[in-house]
Write a protein that holds these residues in place. Structure first.
Motif, mmCIF file in Angstrom:
data_model
loop_
_atom_site.group_PDB
_atom_site.id
_atom_site.type_symbol
_atom_site.label_atom_id
_atom_site.label_comp_id
_atom_site.label_asym_id
_atom_site.label_seq_id
_atom_site.Cartn_x
_atom_site.Cartn_y
_atom_site.Cartn_z
ATOM 1 N N SER A 19 3.076 0.115 2.131
ATOM 2 C CA SER A 19 3.536 -1.273 2.098
ATOM 3 C C SER A 19 2.794 -2.016 1.004
ATOM 4 C CB SER A 19 3.284 -1.957 3.443
ATOM 5 O OG SER A 19 4.061 -1.361 4.453
ATOM 6 N N PHE A 20 3.484 -2.951 0.345
ATOM 7 C CA PHE A 20 2.932 -3.694 -0.787
ATOM 8 C C PHE A 20 3.041 -5.197 -0.564
ATOM 9 C CE2 PHE A 20 4.088 0.348 -2.567
ATOM 10 C CZ PHE A 20 3.195 0.578 -3.581
ATOM 11 N N THR A 21 2.110 -5.952 -1.152
ATOM 12 C CA THR A 21 2.229 -7.397 -1.267
ATOM 13 C C THR A 21 1.632 -7.804 -2.610
ATOM 14 O OG1 THR A 21 1.905 -9.535 -0.173
ATOM 15 C CG2 THR A 21 0.050 -8.012 -0.129
ATOM 16 N N THR A 22 2.126 -8.888 -3.176
ATOM 17 C CA THR A 22 1.626 -9.353 -4.466
ATOM 18 C C THR A 22 1.773 -10.858 -4.568
ATOM 19 O OG1 THR A 22 1.777 -9.117 -6.873
ATOM 20 C CG2 THR A 22 3.846 -8.979 -5.640
ATOM 21 N N ASP A 23 0.917 -11.457 -5.380
ATOM 22 C CA ASP A 23 1.057 -12.879 -5.690
ATOM 23 C C ASP A 23 1.636 -13.045 -7.087
ATOM 24 O OD1 ASP A 23 -1.005 -12.270 -7.434
ATOM 25 O OD2 ASP A 23 -2.427 -13.695 -6.577
ATOM 26 N N GLY A 24 2.088 -11.960 -7.679
ATOM 27 C CA GLY A 24 2.607 -11.975 -9.036
ATOM 28 C C GLY A 24 1.593 -11.536 -10.071
ATOM 29 N N HIS A 25 0.316 -11.561 -9.721
ATOM 30 C CA HIS A 25 -0.746 -11.132 -10.635
ATOM 31 C C HIS A 25 -1.545 -9.975 -10.059
ATOM 32 C CE1 HIS A 25 -0.027 -14.625 -13.144
ATOM 33 N NE2 HIS A 25 0.006 -15.333 -12.035
ATOM 34 N N MET A 26 -1.939 -10.090 -8.812
ATOM 35 C CA MET A 26 -2.695 -9.034 -8.121
ATOM 36 C C MET A 26 -1.789 -8.420 -7.063
ATOM 37 S SD MET A 26 -5.812 -8.907 -9.355
ATOM 38 C CE MET A 26 -6.756 -8.079 -8.109
ATOM 39 N N GLN A 27 -2.026 -7.157 -6.771
ATOM 40 C CA GLN A 27 -1.227 -6.462 -5.771
ATOM 41 C C GLN A 27 -2.143 -5.727 -4.803
ATOM 42 O OE1 GLN A 27 0.506 -2.449 -6.239
ATOM 43 N NE2 GLN A 27 2.381 -3.621 -6.555
ATOM 44 N N MET A 28 -1.722 -5.640 -3.566
ATOM 45 C CA MET A 28 -2.420 -4.832 -2.577
ATOM 46 C C MET A 28 -1.389 -3.911 -1.940
ATOM 47 S SD MET A 28 -4.618 -5.874 0.820
ATOM 48 C CE MET A 28 -3.228 -6.409 1.781
ATOM 49 N N HIS A 29 -1.792 -2.669 -1.746
ATOM 50 C CA HIS A 29 -0.920 -1.770 -1.007
ATOM 51 C C HIS A 29 -1.728 -1.024 0.046
ATOM 52 C CE1 HIS A 29 -2.096 0.718 -4.563
ATOM 53 N NE2 HIS A 29 -2.114 1.724 -3.699
ATOM 54 N N LEU A 30 -1.073 -0.787 1.156
ATOM 55 C CA LEU A 30 -1.662 -0.064 2.276
ATOM 56 C C LEU A 30 -0.800 1.139 2.587
ATOM 57 C CD1 LEU A 30 -2.479 -3.072 4.631
ATOM 58 C CD2 LEU A 30 -4.061 -1.850 3.139
ATOM 59 N N ALA A 31 -1.437 2.263 2.791
ATOM 60 C CA ALA A 31 -0.722 3.493 3.119
ATOM 61 C C ALA A 31 -1.243 4.032 4.444
ATOM 62 C CB ALA A 31 -0.930 4.537 2.028
ATOM 63 N N THR A 32 -0.375 4.659 5.176
ATOM 64 C CA THR A 32 -0.766 5.314 6.414
ATOM 65 C C THR A 32 -1.674 6.493 6.080
ATOM 66 O OG1 THR A 32 1.330 4.710 7.412
ATOM 67 C CG2 THR A 32 0.105 6.492 8.468
ATOM 68 N N ARG A 33 -2.798 6.608 6.791
ATOM 69 C CA ARG A 33 -3.727 7.717 6.551
ATOM 70 C C ARG A 33 -3.003 9.040 6.747
ATOM 71 N NH1 ARG A 33 -9.885 8.104 8.159
ATOM 72 N NH2 ARG A 33 -9.662 6.158 7.062
ATOM 73 N N ASP A 34 -3.210 9.943 5.836
ATOM 74 C CA ASP A 34 -2.559 11.253 5.869
ATOM 75 C C ASP A 34 -3.569 12.284 5.388
ATOM 76 O OD1 ASP A 34 -1.098 13.588 5.461
ATOM 77 O OD2 ASP A 34 0.636 12.525 4.660
ATOM 78 N N LEU A 35 -4.184 12.999 6.313
ATOM 79 C CA LEU A 35 -5.237 13.952 5.968
ATOM 80 C C LEU A 35 -4.721 15.197 5.259
ATOM 81 C CD1 LEU A 35 -7.437 13.689 9.190
ATOM 82 C CD2 LEU A 35 -7.768 12.547 6.982
ATOM 83 N N GLY A 36 -3.408 15.418 5.261
ATOM 84 C CA GLY A 36 -2.866 16.626 4.657
ATOM 85 C C GLY A 36 -2.188 16.433 3.314
ATOM 86 N N VAL A 37 -2.163 15.206 2.788
ATOM 87 C CA VAL A 37 -1.396 14.960 1.566
ATOM 88 C C VAL A 37 -1.946 15.738 0.366
ATOM 89 C CG1 VAL A 37 -2.566 12.870 0.739
ATOM 90 C CG2 VAL A 37 -0.144 13.179 0.299
ATOM 91 N N ALA A 38 -3.235 15.871 0.224
ATOM 92 C CA ALA A 38 -3.787 16.627 -0.904
ATOM 93 C C ALA A 38 -3.409 18.108 -0.789
ATOM 94 C CB ALA A 38 -5.305 16.471 -0.973
#
Length: 108
Positions: A19-38
């Motif tokens: 999920s993402f949010t932004t004010d147009g200049h800075m952005q924050m994103h959060l991802a669900t923890r996934d221990l197997g992605v690597a």
């Protein structure tokens, strides 16, 4: 919740909810923890599976030049390409303290 943060679902092409949010200049994103992605991606660094902050990110206009810079200094990195976001090329590496650093470029 998304209503409180104003975040929207994103990460098209990824099997990891982001999920993402932004004010147009800075952005924050959060991802669900996934221990197997690597493991599933064949990479050595898991940017969404360890540590209390996950990782910190920076944007570059030239991801290839940045990769050459890391190579010239012997810094190993995991090149996830567009694995998490189809419009970004992302790489991840560790700082000297073991904090995961992301550098990405917007694909145009």
């Amino acid at each position: 919740s998304r209503e409180v943060t104003g975040m929207t679902a994103a990460g098209a092409g990824s099997d990891v909810p982001i999920s993402f949010t932004t004010d147009g200049h800075m952005q924050m994103h959060l991802a669900t923890r996934d221990l197997g992605v690597a493991f599933r991606s064949g990479e050595a660094i898991n940017p969404i599976g360890v540590g209390p902050i996950g990782h910190i990110a920076f944007r570059t206009d030239d991801i290839d030049a940045f990769k050459r810079h890391l190579d010239a200094h012997g810094v190993q990195y995991a090149d996830y390409g567009t694995r998490f976001a189809r419009d970004w090329h992302q790489i991840f590496f560790l700082d000297p303290e073991g904090v995961i650093i992301e550098v990405h470029a917007v694909l145009r």
